[in-house]
Write an enzyme that holds these catalytic residues in place. Structure first.
Site, PDB file in Angstrom:
ATOM      1  N   ASP A 165       0.873  -1.176   0.000  1.00 31.38           N
ATOM      2  CA  ASP A 165       0.000   0.000   0.000  1.00 31.38           C
ATOM      3  C   ASP A 165       0.910   1.227   0.000  1.00 31.38           C
ATOM      4  O   ASP A 165       1.609   1.487   0.983  1.00 31.38           O
ATOM      5  CB  ASP A 165      -0.883  -0.033   1.257  1.00 31.38           C
ATOM      6  CG  ASP A 165      -1.709   1.224   1.416  1.00 31.38           C
ATOM      7  OD1 ASP A 165      -1.608   2.136   0.563  1.00 31.38           O
ATOM      8  OD2 ASP A 165      -2.458   1.303   2.403  1.00 31.38           O
ATOM      9  N   ILE A 198       0.015   3.447 -10.626  1.00 29.98           N
ATOM     10  CA  ILE A 198      -0.877   3.581  -9.470  1.00 29.98           C
ATOM     11  C   ILE A 198      -1.559   4.950  -9.483  1.00 29.98           C
ATOM     12  O   ILE A 198      -0.904   5.973  -9.699  1.00 29.98           O
ATOM     13  CB  ILE A 198      -0.051   3.430  -8.164  1.00 29.98           C
ATOM     14  CG1 ILE A 198       0.459   1.995  -8.031  1.00 29.98           C
ATOM     15  CG2 ILE A 198      -0.852   3.860  -6.940  1.00 29.98           C
ATOM     16  CD1 ILE A 198       1.453   1.786  -6.908  1.00 29.98           C
ATOM     17  N   TYR A 256     -12.166  14.499 -15.458  1.00 29.59           N
ATOM     18  CA  TYR A 256     -10.856  14.019 -14.983  1.00 29.59           C
ATOM     19  C   TYR A 256     -10.468  14.769 -13.699  1.00 29.59           C
ATOM     20  O   TYR A 256      -9.795  14.243 -12.814  1.00 29.59           O
ATOM     21  CB  TYR A 256      -9.804  14.172 -16.082  1.00 29.59           C
ATOM     22  CG  TYR A 256      -8.604  13.271 -15.863  1.00 29.59           C
ATOM     23  CD1 TYR A 256      -8.740  11.888 -15.838  1.00 29.59           C
ATOM     24  CD2 TYR A 256      -7.318  13.805 -15.677  1.00 29.59           C
ATOM     25  CE1 TYR A 256      -7.641  11.060 -15.634  1.00 29.59           C
ATOM     26  CE2 TYR A 256      -6.223  12.981 -15.481  1.00 29.59           C
ATOM     27  CZ  TYR A 256      -6.392  11.615 -15.456  1.00 29.59           C
ATOM     28  OH  TYR A 256      -5.299  10.805 -15.251  1.00 29.59           O
ATOM     29  N   LYS A 276      -1.855  14.414 -11.753  1.00 30.08           N
ATOM     30  CA  LYS A 276      -0.943  14.023 -12.837  1.00 30.08           C
ATOM     31  C   LYS A 276       0.037  15.166 -13.153  1.00 30.08           C
ATOM     32  O   LYS A 276       1.188  14.907 -13.525  1.00 30.08           O
ATOM     33  CB  LYS A 276      -1.722  13.626 -14.091  1.00 30.08           C
ATOM     34  CG  LYS A 276      -2.496  12.310 -13.944  1.00 30.08           C
ATOM     35  CD  LYS A 276      -1.609  11.121 -13.670  1.00 30.08           C
ATOM     36  CE  LYS A 276      -2.344   9.804 -13.754  1.00 30.08           C
ATOM     37  NZ  LYS A 276      -1.570   8.679 -13.182  1.00 30.08           N
TER      38      LYS A 276
HETATM   39  P1  NAP Z   1      -5.913  -0.110 -12.743  1.00 28.94           P
HETATM   40  O1  NAP Z   1      -5.723  -1.409 -13.391  1.00 28.94           O
HETATM   41  O2  NAP Z   1      -7.148   0.073 -11.933  1.00 28.94           O
HETATM   42  O3  NAP Z   1      -4.621   0.227 -11.873  1.00 28.94           O
HETATM   43  C1  NAP Z   1      -4.606   1.202 -10.855  1.00 28.94           C
HETATM   44  C2  NAP Z   1      -3.835   0.603  -9.719  1.00 28.94           C
HETATM   45  O4  NAP Z   1      -3.614   1.542  -8.659  1.00 28.94           O
HETATM   46  C3  NAP Z   1      -4.596  -0.585  -9.070  1.00 28.94           C
HETATM   47  O5  NAP Z   1      -3.757  -1.725  -9.087  1.00 28.94           O
HETATM   48  C4  NAP Z   1      -4.826  -0.115  -7.650  1.00 28.94           C
HETATM   49  O6  NAP Z   1      -4.836  -1.164  -6.696  1.00 28.94           O
HETATM   50  C5  NAP Z   1      -3.608   0.775  -7.460  1.00 28.94           C
HETATM   51  N1  NAP Z   1      -3.712   1.555  -6.228  1.00 28.94           N
HETATM   52  C6  NAP Z   1      -4.698   2.412  -5.848  1.00 28.94           C
HETATM   53  N2  NAP Z   1      -4.458   2.846  -4.580  1.00 28.94           N
HETATM   54  C7  NAP Z   1      -3.280   2.253  -4.168  1.00 28.94           C
HETATM   55  C8  NAP Z   1      -2.515   2.287  -2.973  1.00 28.94           C
HETATM   56  N3  NAP Z   1      -2.887   3.017  -1.895  1.00 28.94           N
HETATM   57  N4  NAP Z   1      -1.367   1.544  -2.917  1.00 28.94           N
HETATM   58  C9  NAP Z   1      -0.971   0.783  -3.976  1.00 28.94           C
HETATM   59  N5  NAP Z   1      -1.660   0.708  -5.131  1.00 28.94           N
HETATM   60  C10 NAP Z   1      -2.816   1.425  -5.229  1.00 28.94           C
HETATM   61  O7  NAP Z   1      -5.960   1.076 -13.835  1.00 28.94           O
HETATM   62  P2  NAP Z   1      -4.921   1.572 -14.950  1.00 28.94           P
HETATM   63  O8  NAP Z   1      -5.744   2.373 -15.868  1.00 28.94           O
HETATM   64  O9  NAP Z   1      -4.126   0.448 -15.457  1.00 28.94           O
HETATM   65  O10 NAP Z   1      -4.016   2.601 -14.148  1.00 28.94           O
HETATM   66  C11 NAP Z   1      -2.607   2.478 -14.040  1.00 28.94           C
HETATM   67  C12 NAP Z   1      -1.953   3.850 -14.189  1.00 28.94           C
HETATM   68  O11 NAP Z   1      -2.134   4.290 -15.540  1.00 28.94           O
HETATM   69  C13 NAP Z   1      -2.541   4.939 -13.304  1.00 28.94           C
HETATM   70  O12 NAP Z   1      -1.510   5.800 -12.881  1.00 28.94           O
HETATM   71  C14 NAP Z   1      -3.450   5.683 -14.279  1.00 28.94           C
HETATM   72  O13 NAP Z   1      -3.725   7.005 -13.885  1.00 28.94           O
HETATM   73  C15 NAP Z   1      -2.584   5.626 -15.512  1.00 28.94           C
HETATM   74  N6  NAP Z   1      -3.259   5.934 -16.786  1.00 28.94           N
HETATM   75  C16 NAP Z   1      -4.400   5.284 -17.129  1.00 28.94           C
HETATM   76  C17 NAP Z   1      -5.014   5.589 -18.336  1.00 28.94           C
HETATM   77  C18 NAP Z   1      -6.281   4.895 -18.752  1.00 28.94           C
HETATM   78  O14 NAP Z   1      -6.983   5.424 -19.629  1.00 28.94           O
HETATM   79  N7  NAP Z   1      -6.614   3.744 -18.205  1.00 28.94           N
HETATM   80  C19 NAP Z   1      -4.458   6.563 -19.188  1.00 28.94           C
HETATM   81  C20 NAP Z   1      -3.284   7.202 -18.802  1.00 28.94           C
HETATM   82  C21 NAP Z   1      -2.687   6.884 -17.594  1.00 28.94           C
HETATM   83  P3  NAP Z   1      -6.228  -1.598  -5.918  1.00 28.94           P
HETATM   84  O15 NAP Z   1      -7.297  -1.568  -6.959  1.00 28.94           O
HETATM   85  O16 NAP Z   1      -5.923  -2.947  -5.415  1.00 28.94           O
HETATM   86  O17 NAP Z   1      -6.411  -0.564  -4.851  1.00 28.94           O
END
Ligand code: NAP
Length: 257
Positions: A64, A92, A157, A164
């Protein structure tokens, strides 16, 4: 095999849709020696365990990132088992649901701090603690995932855009300081991808539609494509790149209207 012999730490695996998973598949194909994941919630741990069968040299730890002691404990365990780490992906982010549903002006103090703590500050904490316990190899590469909402307004957003922007600025400050140790720090600004986190963003499907129509390459990106860009930044091929935000968005960022 551009990651041959490298120990890769991927923080933030949730399920098979996670960008973290796309990055892991890419690192595996690129020959990474060990792929080490961290997850947060128990449900993410359960889902990720099933995925691990697809990557033979993968290991899973709970971490965490809101807690410095938890980060330190996890990193010490990783160091004991694998030695030094060559690459870290911070994948994350988190914001309270109401702060992605209401108007931005209604963001609470607590919601603002929470989004910035988990989505931006935790990258600084990860870099600092990894450095303090000498977890990083001599030419380590750290990468965080960002989004276009850091610099432009995207309806819904909201506070995540502020987080970000703080993350991208942190990348530059960390790169400036860690460069003395030959450690590189970059961000990949990924185009929108349907993940569990993305589902929390209002009108996310509209964003996908607009990007598909307007991006020069006329399509949305996949988690595997973003993973390949992360692999490039992990590899020695990018050894002269640090402090940058690299767009992996099929060119959407260059467009005006
Ligand atoms: P995701 O699969 O939901 O991943 C987000 C992760 O953050 C989850 O594994 C979640 O774990 C973790 N997290 C949240 N709170 C946390 C904490 N306190 N400690 C440790 N881990 C924690 O979604 P994703 O879209 O792949 O996101 C990954 C990254 O890509 C993020 O930074 C996101 O902003 C970025 N991103 C996403 C997009 C998009 O369109 N999807 C675009 C650009 C950038 P739990 O669920 O177990 O809490």
């Amino acid at each position: 095999m551009i990651l041959e012999g490298k120990n890769v730490l991927i923080m933030g695996i949730r399920n098979k849709w996670s960008i973290a998973w796309g990055a892991a598949l890419s690192a595996y194909k690129a020959g990474a020696k060990n792929i080490i994941f961290t997850y947060n919630s128990e449900s993410s741990g359960e889902k990720s365990k099933q995925l691990l069968e697809e990557i033979p040299n993968a290991t899973l730890y709970q971490c965490d990132v809101s807690n410095d002691e938890a980060i330190k404990e996890t990193f010490n365990k990783i160091k004991e088992k694998f030695g030094r780490i060559d690459c870290i992906l911070h994948s994350i982010a988190h914001a309270n649901t109401e702060d992605l549903r209401n108007d931005f002006i209604k963001t609470s103090r607590e919601g603002f701090l929470h989004a910035c703590e988990i989505s931006a500050y935790s990258f600084v904490a990860v870099a600092r603690i990894a450095d303090e316990i000498d977890l990083l190899s001599d030419d380590a590469s750290l990468v965080a995932l960002s989004y276009y909402g850091a610099e432009k307004v995207l309806n819904g957003y909201n506070v995540m855009g502020i987080a970000k922007a703080a993350l991208e600025s942190s990348v530059r400050y960390l790169a400036s300081e860690l460069g003395n140790k030959n450690i590189r720090v970059n961000a990949v600004s990924a185009g929108p991808i349907k993940t569990l986190s993305a589902k929390g963003i209002k009108d996310f499907n509209t964003i996908l539609d607009v990007v598909e129509k307007r991006a020069p390459l006329k399509r949305n990106v996949t988690k595997e494509e973003v993973g390949d860009v992360v692999t490039f930044l992990f590899s020695d091929m990018s050894r002269c790149i640090t402090g940058q935000v690299i767009y992996a968005d099929n060119g959407y960022e260059i467009m005006g209207i």
